[in-house]
Design an enzyme around this catalytic site. Structure first.
Site, PDB file in Angstrom:
ATOM      1  N   LYS A  87       0.833  -1.203   0.000  1.00 60.29           N
ATOM      2  CA  LYS A  87       0.000   0.000   0.000  1.00 60.29           C
ATOM      3  C   LYS A  87       0.865   1.250   0.000  1.00 60.29           C
ATOM      4  O   LYS A  87       0.713   2.125  -0.845  1.00 60.29           O
ATOM      5  CB  LYS A  87      -0.939  -0.014   1.210  1.00 60.29           C
ATOM      6  CG  LYS A  87      -1.926   1.136   1.199  1.00 60.29           C
ATOM      7  CD  LYS A  87      -3.164   0.846   2.034  1.00 60.29           C
ATOM      8  CE  LYS A  87      -2.841   0.717   3.507  1.00 60.29           C
ATOM      9  NZ  LYS A  87      -4.046   0.417   4.290  1.00 60.29           N
ATOM     10  N   GLU A 117      10.520  -5.331   3.214  1.00 57.98           N
ATOM     11  CA  GLU A 117      10.547  -6.741   2.802  1.00 57.98           C
ATOM     12  C   GLU A 117      10.153  -6.873   1.337  1.00 57.98           C
ATOM     13  O   GLU A 117      10.782  -7.589   0.554  1.00 57.98           O
ATOM     14  CB  GLU A 117       9.551  -7.573   3.634  1.00 57.98           C
ATOM     15  CG  GLU A 117      10.001  -7.934   5.025  1.00 57.98           C
ATOM     16  CD  GLU A 117       9.551  -6.928   6.075  1.00 57.98           C
ATOM     17  OE1 GLU A 117       9.246  -5.772   5.704  1.00 57.98           O
ATOM     18  OE2 GLU A 117       9.524  -7.306   7.253  1.00 57.98           O
ATOM     19  N   GLY A 153      -4.429  -3.752   5.852  1.00 55.73           N
ATOM     20  CA  GLY A 153      -3.890  -4.928   5.172  1.00 55.73           C
ATOM     21  C   GLY A 153      -4.677  -6.188   5.451  1.00 55.73           C
ATOM     22  O   GLY A 153      -5.034  -6.933   4.535  1.00 55.73           O
ATOM     23  N   ARG A 154      -4.989  -6.424   6.723  1.00 52.43           N
ATOM     24  CA  ARG A 154      -5.666  -7.678   7.091  1.00 52.43           C
ATOM     25  C   ARG A 154      -7.122  -7.715   6.642  1.00 52.43           C
ATOM     26  O   ARG A 154      -7.761  -8.763   6.720  1.00 52.43           O
ATOM     27  CB  ARG A 154      -5.561  -7.898   8.595  1.00 52.43           C
ATOM     28  CG  ARG A 154      -6.123  -6.760   9.446  1.00 52.43           C
ATOM     29  CD  ARG A 154      -5.668  -6.893  10.890  1.00 52.43           C
ATOM     30  NE  ARG A 154      -6.080  -5.798  11.757  1.00 52.43           N
ATOM     31  CZ  ARG A 154      -5.411  -4.644  11.898  1.00 52.43           C
ATOM     32  NH1 ARG A 154      -4.305  -4.419  11.211  1.00 52.43           N
ATOM     33  NH2 ARG A 154      -5.829  -3.720  12.740  1.00 52.43           N
ATOM     34  N   GLU A 158      -4.098  -9.085  15.324  1.00 52.23           N
ATOM     35  CA  GLU A 158      -3.603  -7.742  14.987  1.00 52.23           C
ATOM     36  C   GLU A 158      -4.700  -6.693  15.200  1.00 52.23           C
ATOM     37  O   GLU A 158      -4.411  -5.542  15.540  1.00 52.23           O
ATOM     38  CB  GLU A 158      -3.097  -7.704  13.541  1.00 52.23           C
ATOM     39  CG  GLU A 158      -2.255  -6.456  13.248  1.00 52.23           C
ATOM     40  CD  GLU A 158      -1.555  -6.495  11.891  1.00 52.23           C
ATOM     41  OE1 GLU A 158      -2.113  -7.083  10.947  1.00 52.23           O
ATOM     42  OE2 GLU A 158      -0.439  -5.941  11.789  1.00 52.23           O
ATOM     43  N   HIS A 163      -4.480 -35.645  15.459  1.00 52.27           N
ATOM     44  CA  HIS A 163      -3.282 -36.458  15.686  1.00 52.27           C
ATOM     45  C   HIS A 163      -2.131 -35.591  16.177  1.00 52.27           C
ATOM     46  O   HIS A 163      -0.985 -36.011  16.140  1.00 52.27           O
ATOM     47  CB  HIS A 163      -2.888 -37.178  14.399  1.00 52.27           C
ATOM     48  CG  HIS A 163      -3.908 -38.179  13.959  1.00 52.27           C
ATOM     49  ND1 HIS A 163      -3.755 -39.535  14.168  1.00 52.27           N
ATOM     50  CD2 HIS A 163      -5.116 -38.033  13.380  1.00 52.27           C
ATOM     51  CE1 HIS A 163      -4.808 -40.170  13.704  1.00 52.27           C
ATOM     52  NE2 HIS A 163      -5.648 -39.281  13.210  1.00 52.27           N
ATOM     53  N   LYS A 208      10.058  -1.961  13.871  1.00 53.43           N
ATOM     54  CA  LYS A 208      10.559  -1.383  12.611  1.00 53.43           C
ATOM     55  C   LYS A 208      11.624  -0.326  12.889  1.00 53.43           C
ATOM     56  O   LYS A 208      12.677  -0.296  12.240  1.00 53.43           O
ATOM     57  CB  LYS A 208       9.404  -0.709  11.847  1.00 53.43           C
ATOM     58  CG  LYS A 208       8.560  -1.638  11.017  1.00 53.43           C
ATOM     59  CD  LYS A 208       7.637  -0.813  10.096  1.00 53.43           C
ATOM     60  CE  LYS A 208       6.428  -1.629   9.672  1.00 53.43           C
ATOM     61  NZ  LYS A 208       5.448  -0.846   8.915  1.00 53.43           N
TER      62      LYS A 208
END
Lengths: 522, 522
Positions: free
Chosen positions: B207, B213, B264-265, B351, B382, B497
């Protein structure tokens, strides 16, 4: 050897009286430099950002001694029946080497048995990888697919993923690796749609030979092979117990044996993990995994918490869980190669220590195993770290980091490589969690005092991976000893199996079960 | 519209006085049949195995009304500035349709803006899928790789995985899908080693256009393209904000825009998720996802808890968290197609609601967002279910199940299909957790009284997936309203950050940071 509940141990009561140290106050360069503990095979553990000081360490050492943790580990290695509920020895350490007395069970030296299976893996994987043994239409195998669930899936899957980049870096020829685990038919159908069956070798893994998920997926695969005119017996290898019904299915491929003394979640260093690793990357790589695990097992024998990372990691974990009352732990590997390692640890830890009765079958009155979860960094930073930093609950963290990447290929952007960025983030997180940051805007305020530890090594090699795996196995074992529980059975999975069978049979006498089943038109 | 802390709401104090009902006592066929609530698009929620009765439901309805949850949702839809810290509207619902008044921000009707981007996605994905637009050497694109992290990765990845089987079932031509997210160079190097660059279209998603990254991975990809003689500007599409530095990078491919009003999420239904879904499976499938989400958004407007699953799910969650004091929740989809859906929910929930100050910046004195984790069933059975059944802590569960599989291919083994086995297990688990089982052997005893709910549908179609996604978004939103927190910012990710940047610059004035950095030779 005496077993007693944690709250009956004198040193635990001393530990309970100790307040956590303030990380903001104690986290200094000298503390960081002096907080290293060896885990074996060059894996090191750093507890500098854990809320413990000299007094705590003294109490933890005393707790270890008083609980006889090392004696209990030695007894386990010597073949004591530590899986009390099932009346069995616990022998996964023996798959990587002999550290105790010879263990003779079922009329056989178990170490010799594991070595014999290892030799079979070596021979078979060499034959497949060299093209000596081929598929039923004469094509070389290029893909290997493991069919298994739980411990036959999570550990082997995590290890295969973790070794892929290293094999590429070493230019080792590899077979493609896939897994089929879920009884959801979409799992097997999707895998089958993406592989070339003529070139695929399947490994069917079930200790009992009766795991319904696995048998069902085997049938799926066998049908698909036959539809292509391929012979299942030339495309499916089997890993199972000697007394299982499975190993008679194939007359052509030699069966690989496992035994009842290794639980599924501890079986990655047996044929359960060894066969697929050896097929995919070569037997020598699996051998290195075993060597690393063995070194970690040996390191875990050291009675001093200053020289035994698994022991100290376990003890600090009990302080966090039973004194500070923290119910979950996040494991955060800063390595994409370990992207599914947390899922393996989730099983290893939660299935082993998610118990509420002690070894004598008495109800326990203190918390045992925590919830374990995690995703690789830096991905997690852009996801759930918000809660870790500013949520209302404190979640202890365990970071895993490596100086070098696996592929050793990188670019420089804005003056640093990706690997440097990755590790700068890891380092920054440790400090951010511990120290926090005051801000007059409460929304930007970080309380800090959020504990973390670090497992560190130079590079994620096969030896290191083995050591990492064994570190956690041994940590979980020590915590089980402390909580006085049996970390080696899993009775909690039985009830669901029984009820599922009842549903499939029509659950006539259980109207509630039937009401749920009706929703799914079962 | 009044905002107040949860503990200031009268109905919450009434709720607090209510003991949980005993699941062993109340879980009957008639309760199961009468505990359904619509979630939209044929998704249904069942709360029969939750520890609530008539009194609780009355208190929860009162709590919803008193807290003005539906009014707050309406205000959000109408464009109120609900992301208070950042002073922004919250507009992800608008990507799927208009439910409130027109929202004019930045001089533009936002719904018209999202529709315009949607039209661009349709045109572009048609051009790529038809072969009208090809790679720089004239080859058709067969693979699409998204470069993004956090919300630009987890949601789109979970959705693409979830649609794959359905596309195969419908025989829809697909492009292969990959993701590059981690700054760990091993992530991008591994993906690059497994794709044919000539036939690969990359989607760069950031965005701000400054996510380190993502920019680093872009550089990796651009270098690899150039080394092959390919033109990056013909192989990399961009999804970014109109004011970001990124969209100038490409003169050939049209940039896709997102805006500051969608976190974002919450961005899976914007171009962030829409472009890759449309490229991989076709625009019509994305359109269906949006339709399903829109139906769930509309359902969430219903003020009655008996007709609004997101609302009731949220309210019961607050009862579990704030009255019964349960700190984590497991989400357990019985569908391999949802294998990464829990990882998306982990971000979405943790978040959004991992906050400890209220909307006014005052410290909150009650627990907010829980730890969220999960793996698909039956795999989880399991693995960590042992702790869920017999651990010392109670973990509330949310099952997700479907009558039919996606591929609709199956085999019958021992008298039942795989899909029947899968669902028999799901059903069995609900009952096992709720009812437990007494056994004189304490090790085989199940205490029961472990709560679960079920989200159920006929089949995991694109509409259903959209509804499922929106259900959780709306649930998280309602819980944020109840806790009086801002679910739409993420200040907790900032400190890391800042410190990481400091490390990369040498962190001269911070000896502690420097000491950690030295370990990694930074």
């Amino acid at each position: 050897m005496e077993f007693q509940n944690l709250d009956r141990i004198q040193a635990f009561n001393e530990l309970k009286a100790l307040k956590p140290v303030s990380l903001k106050e104690v986290l200094t360069p000298s503390r960081i430099a002096s907080s290293w503990v060896e885990a074996g095979a060059s894996l090191r553990y750093n507890w500098a950002a854990m809320p413990v000081g000299e007094e705590h360490l003294a109490a933890l050492q005393k707790l270890s001694d008083e609980a006889g943790l090392i004696d209990k580990y030695r007894a386990l290695l010597d073949g004591a029946v530590m899986n009390t509920g099932e009346g069995r020895q616990v022998l996964h350490h023996l798959t990587r080497g002999q550290l105790g007395a010879p263990v003779i069970v079922d009329g056989e030296d178990r170490r010799a048995f594991y070595e014999q299976e290892l030799e079979k893996i070596k021979v078979f994987s060499d034959e497949i990888r060299s093209g000596k043994v081929v598929g039923s239409t004469g094509k070389r195998f290029t893909t290997v697919v493991q069919i298994g669930i739980g411990g036959s899936d999570l550990g082997p899957r995590a290890l295969c993923l973790a070794l892929k980049g290293w094999a590429a870096y070493k230019k080792i020829p590899t077979l493609a690796v896939r897994f089929i685990s879920n009884v959801d038919p979409d799992d097997v159908v999707q895998v089958l749609s993406e592989i070339d069956l003529e070139e695929t070798l399947f490994i069917l893994v079930s200790k009992s030979g009766t795991t319904l998920e696995t048998l069902t997926n085997q049938e799926f695969v066998s049908q698909a092979l036959r539809e292509k005119g391929l012979l299942p017996e030339e495309h499916i290898a089997v890993v199972t117990a000697a007394n299982s019904p499975l190993h008679k299915d194939s007359d052509i491929m030699v069966p690989f044996y496992i035994d009842d003394y290794i639980g599924g979640r501890y079986s990655s260093t047996s044929a359960v993990g060894g066969l697929i690793i050896s097929l995919a990357y070569g037997f020598e790589i699996f051998r290195m995994v075993l060597d690393g695990a063995h070194q970690a097992d040996r390191q875990a024998l050291n009675p001093s918490i200053g020289e035994n990372a698994a022991l100290l990691d376990a003890l600090i974990g009990v302080y966090l869980r039973n004194v500070l009352d923290l119910p979950s732990t996040a494991v955060l590997p800063y390595s994409q190669a370990l992207s599914r390692f947390s899922a393996h640890l989730q099983q290893l830890d939660m299935e082993s220590n998610g118990k509420s009765v002690n070894r004598n079958g008495e109800a326990i009155t203190y918390p045992t195993g925590p919830v374990i979860f995690g995703e690789p960094g830096t991905n997690g930073q852009h996801s759930f770290y918000q809660l870790l930093h500013q949520g209302t609950d404190i979640v202890p963290l365990q970071f895993i980091g490596f100086r070098h990447s696996q592929y050793d290929r990188d670019v420089t952007v804005q003056g640093s490589t990706s690997q440097q960025k990755l590790n700068a983030n890891l380092v920054a997180q440790i400090v951010a969690f511990a120290r926090g940051k005051e801000d007059t805007n409460a929304n930007k305020n970080f309380a800090g005092e959020r504990p973390s530890s670090l497992l560190y090594a130079n590079r994620l090699t096969p030896e290191l991976l083995g050591a990492l795996l064994a570190h956690y196995e041994n940590k979980v074992m020590f915590q089980g000893f402390l909580w006085n529980i049996n970390s080696f059975d899993q009775e909690g999975v039985q009830l669901g199996k029984v009820l599922a069978t009842s549903v499939l049979k029509g659950s006539k006498e259980d109207p509630t079960l039937k009401a749920w089943a009706k929703i799914f038109t079962l």
